[in-house]
Design an enzyme around this catalytic site. Structure first.
Site, short mmCIF file in Angstrom:
data_model
loop_
_atom_site.label_atom_id
_atom_site.label_comp_id
_atom_site.label_asym_id
_atom_site.label_seq_id
_atom_site.Cartn_x
_atom_site.Cartn_y
_atom_site.Cartn_z
N HIS A 113 -42.42 36.15 -85.39
CA HIS A 113 -41.32 35.49 -86.06
C HIS A 113 -40.13 35.82 -85.28
O HIS A 113 -39.95 36.34 -84.30
CB HIS A 113 -40.83 35.76 -87.71
N CYS B 51 -44.44 43.52 -87.22
CA CYS B 51 -44.43 42.37 -87.01
C CYS B 51 -44.01 42.16 -85.20
O CYS B 51 -43.78 43.23 -84.72
CB CYS B 51 -43.39 41.36 -87.60
#
Length: 167
Positions: free
Chosen positions: A126, A142
């Site tokens: 992301h 992440c």
């Protein structure tokens, strides 16, 4: 004239040690980007804050067509566009911006199922604020990218794209 059908497969490879992400088409390098992976290193356990290793695939791409800087919470756009004023209003927030490639593990017992399930851990590739450093581990597990790099990747990595995370 007969034509031979050529199957071309794209693949994402994340090298945690080098803090890079490569997009490959067969053996051809399409893109190489600096990223930021888990501050706590690599690991698969839920709640660890680590980036999971092994074979994954893109389960879902979220944010197609959204403006750069779109803020996501719970994989949904909040209606906000990230800027310095919003950052000042919510200091310490773990910003998920612009696009999301939600990963799912492919290796049962390693990154799929039970307390090691990548999908249930909500592990994404992301976007992140411009001031977050790339090339060093800083995320909660992440894989963070710069918005322009993420958009370039997103447009070439549809659902099902293989992702290998080396660590």
């Amino acid at each position: 004239m007969e034509f031979e059908r050529v199957i071309v497969s794209k693949k994402i490879v994340v090298d945690v040690a080098a803090q890079t992400l490569m997009l490959l088409d067969g053996s051809r390098l399409l893109g190489r980007y600096l990223v930021s992976t888990g501050l706590n290193g690599v690991g698969e356990q839920s709640g660890s804050g680590c980036t999971p290793r092994g074979l994954h695939r893109v389960r879902l791409g979220i944010g197609d067509g959204c403006p750069v800087g779109t803020v996501f919470r719970g994989r949904r756009p909040t209606g906000e566009i990230f800027d310095d004023a919003l950052a000042a209003e919510y200091p310490g927030r773990d910003w998920i911006l612009t696009r999301i490639l939600w990963l799912t593990g492919c290796e049962s017992g390693r990154n799929r199922g039970g307390p090691v399930d990548t999908l249930r851990r909500f592990i994404y590739i992301h976007g992140t604020p411009y001031w977050e450093p790339m090339g060093e581990p800083r995320s909660h597990g992440c894989i963070r990218m710069r918005d322009p790099d993420l958009i370039a990747l997103f447009d070439q990595a549809p659902r099902g794209t293989p992702v290998e995370i080396l660590g």
